[in-house]
Scaffold this active site. Structure first.
Site, PDB file in Angstrom:
ATOM      1  N   LYS A 133      -4.187 -38.706 -41.868  1.00  0.00           N
ATOM      2  CA  LYS A 133      -4.190 -40.035 -41.240  1.00  0.00           C
ATOM      3  C   LYS A 133      -2.752 -40.512 -41.014  1.00  0.00           C
ATOM      4  O   LYS A 133      -2.444 -41.101 -39.983  1.00  0.00           O
ATOM      5  CB  LYS A 133      -4.959 -41.033 -42.118  1.00  0.00           C
ATOM      6  CG  LYS A 133      -6.471 -40.824 -42.076  1.00  0.00           C
ATOM      7  CD  LYS A 133      -7.219 -41.856 -42.915  1.00  0.00           C
ATOM      8  CE  LYS A 133      -8.717 -41.650 -42.822  1.00  0.00           C
ATOM      9  NZ  LYS A 133      -9.489 -42.576 -43.630  1.00  0.00           N
ATOM     10  N   HIS A 162     -33.967 -19.652 -38.526  1.00  0.00           N
ATOM     11  CA  HIS A 162     -33.913 -19.039 -37.203  1.00  0.00           C
ATOM     12  C   HIS A 162     -32.513 -18.574 -36.843  1.00  0.00           C
ATOM     13  O   HIS A 162     -32.262 -18.217 -35.699  1.00  0.00           O
ATOM     14  CB  HIS A 162     -34.451 -20.025 -36.160  1.00  0.00           C
ATOM     15  CG  HIS A 162     -35.872 -20.430 -36.477  1.00  0.00           C
ATOM     16  ND1 HIS A 162     -36.965 -19.730 -36.037  1.00  0.00           N
ATOM     17  CD2 HIS A 162     -36.349 -21.421 -37.272  1.00  0.00           C
ATOM     18  CE1 HIS A 162     -38.066 -20.298 -36.514  1.00  0.00           C
ATOM     19  NE2 HIS A 162     -37.719 -21.321 -37.279  1.00  0.00           N
ATOM     20  N   GLU A 181     -14.931 -33.244 -51.286  1.00  0.00           N
ATOM     21  CA  GLU A 181     -13.971 -34.308 -51.611  1.00  0.00           C
ATOM     22  C   GLU A 181     -13.791 -34.529 -53.110  1.00  0.00           C
ATOM     23  O   GLU A 181     -12.684 -34.794 -53.567  1.00  0.00           O
ATOM     24  CB  GLU A 181     -14.392 -35.619 -50.945  1.00  0.00           C
ATOM     25  CG  GLU A 181     -14.304 -35.550 -49.424  1.00  0.00           C
ATOM     26  CD  GLU A 181     -14.605 -36.876 -48.764  1.00  0.00           C
ATOM     27  OE1 GLU A 181     -13.865 -37.846 -48.981  1.00  0.00           O
ATOM     28  OE2 GLU A 181     -15.613 -36.953 -48.041  1.00  0.00           O
TER      29      GLU A 181
HETATM   30  O1  PA5 Z   1     -14.346 -40.059 -47.935  1.00  0.00           O
HETATM   31  C1  PA5 Z   1     -13.365 -40.450 -47.313  1.00  0.00           C
HETATM   32  O2  PA5 Z   1     -12.355 -40.915 -47.859  1.00  0.00           O
HETATM   33  C2  PA5 Z   1     -13.371 -40.365 -45.812  1.00  0.00           C
HETATM   34  O3  PA5 Z   1     -14.476 -39.627 -45.364  1.00  0.00           O
HETATM   35  C3  PA5 Z   1     -13.366 -41.775 -45.198  1.00  0.00           C
HETATM   36  O4  PA5 Z   1     -14.561 -42.442 -45.462  1.00  0.00           O
HETATM   37  C4  PA5 Z   1     -13.126 -41.657 -43.705  1.00  0.00           C
HETATM   38  O5  PA5 Z   1     -11.859 -41.077 -43.479  1.00  0.00           O
HETATM   39  C5  PA5 Z   1     -13.187 -42.994 -42.986  1.00  0.00           C
HETATM   40  O6  PA5 Z   1     -12.404 -43.956 -43.623  1.00  0.00           O
HETATM   41  P1  PA5 Z   1     -13.053 -45.387 -43.870  1.00  0.00           P
HETATM   42  O7  PA5 Z   1     -14.244 -45.120 -44.731  1.00  0.00           O
HETATM   43  O8  PA5 Z   1     -12.015 -46.184 -44.559  1.00  0.00           O
HETATM   44  O9  PA5 Z   1     -13.402 -45.906 -42.522  1.00  0.00           O
END
Ligand code: PA5
Length: 358
Positions: A351, A257, A241
């Site tokens: 999303k 393993h 990310e």
């Molecule tokens: O890092 C991110 O942006 C995502 O992994 C979010 O955490 C995930 O999509 C869930 O969203 P939220 O944290 O708003 O529930």
């Protein structure tokens, strides 16, 4: 490859990081301390009487706090702790379950859907969010909610998304003494932050050095089972990310393993990999021996091997310091890759498309 940005040029680092991800990482120790206070001062919490299991429910950056607390607290709390990342909850959860619903935005559809199951099963719900539909639904159902500060990426809010829940659990009487240990951890992270932060020059800064070593490589992170396997997963997600690169993780001893054999045929690709092992500094266990031997065997197969031995006075300190180092490395690697560490456009797009499907 282009000449990389100079990681000691703080002006340029600031310009390349308009969303302030590196600043958020640097602020993490303060966030941890604040998160503990938020949990301890929560106005309302579920009744702890008769609770015999704890379930964390969330996705992505909001779920990993549950993994961390499970790794640190399951033995201490003396009851099963689980983490659920899906639309549904297992039917074994019920009125004896403290179900901690965690969503930074409060609008994650899987988490909202799982809340229907928690209501049906009669779980004792505690919500941790900045707002959104989750907060609305918590209020409508009279579930206690702790509102955490907004304006961050969920992955940059890990202190709030883990320690606030832990402090709340302590106030409920489910654990003792963790808040004090966690404040000590936050204090020790400050010193690490000085070592790994942007003002610390490359020659003394291991986070910058590792980011440089990872440039053009695919990080594969192997953590010793338990808490360092959780840290390995956090590193992988942060490389995805923040740095916008593929990254993978696995745990020892299990990878001995199966996965260890997989670096055998596709040499060209294997040489693109930097294997990073996360182990504890004074670990004399059989698994620690496996780390040494596995690292040796992989040296002949992959592009590079780094073995990190995490230190600290408590398990909490060790786990959080491993996480904090990975956060710095991934942010620096983003800047070396010339990408803005903050936005996660493809997650947003996905999303939106899911929402449009109705
Ligand atoms: O890092 C991110 O942006 C995502 O992994 C979010 O955490 C995930 O999509 C869930 O969203 P939220 O944290 O708003 O529930």
């Amino acid at each position: 490859m282009q000449e990389p940005v100079n990681l000691d040029d703080v002006m340029t680092l600031g310009e390349m990081d308009p969303g302030g991800m590196l600043a958020a990482v640097e602020d993490f120790p303060r966030q941890c301390a604040e998160a503990l206070n938020l949990g301890r001062e929560a106005p309302e919490l579920p009744d702890a009487e008769g609770i015999s299991r704890v379930a964390f429910v969330g996705m992505g950056g909001s779920a990993i706090g549950g993994d961390i607390l499970r790794a640190l607290l399951e033995d201490v709390v003396g009851m099963p702790m689980s983490v659920h990342r899906s639309y549904r909850l297992p039917s074994l959860l019920g009125p004896d379950t403290l179900a901690v619903f965690v969503s930074y935005s409060g609008n994650t559809e899987e988490t909202l859907s799982a809340l229907d199951d928690a209501i049906y099963l009669g779980c004792r719900v505690l919500v941790l969010t900045t707002g959104g539909k989750l907060l609305e639904r918590a209020r409508a159902n009279r579930y206690p909610a702790v509102v955490i500060p907004g304006g961050l990426q969920p992955r940059a809010a890990l202190g709030y998304l883990s320690l606030t829940a832990a402090a709340a659990m302590e106030r409920m009487g489910l654990i003792q003494g963790f808040v004090r240990v966690a404040h000590g951890m936050a204090e020790s992270l400050r010193a690490k932050g000085e070592e790994w932060g942007r003002l610390s020059p490359l020659e003394k800064n291991f986070a910058k050095q590792l980011a440089l070593r990872l440039r053009g490589k695919i990080p594969v992170i192997y953590g010793v089972e338990g808490m360092l396997a959780v840290a390995a997963y956090r590193w992988k997600c942060q490389f995805n990310e923040n740095s916008k690169v593929p990254a993978f993780h696995h745990a020892l001893p299990e990878m001995n393993h199966n996965e260890i054999v997989g670096w055998h045929v596709l040499d060209e690709y294997s040489r693109k990999v930097e294997a990073i092992f996360l182990a504890e500094e004074d670990d004399a266990s059989r698994v620690a021996k496996r780390v040494e031997i596995t690292a040796d065997l992989l040296r002949e197969k992959v592009g590079g091997v780094t073995v990190l031995r995490v230190g600290g006075d408590t398990r909490t300190e060790r786990l959080f310091s491993a996480v904090h180092l990975g956060d710095f490395v991934s942010a620096y690697l983003a800047l070396l890759n010339g990408v803005d560490p903050t936005p996660v456009e493809v997650i947003t797009l996905l999303k939106e498309r899911m929402a449009a499907e109705g």
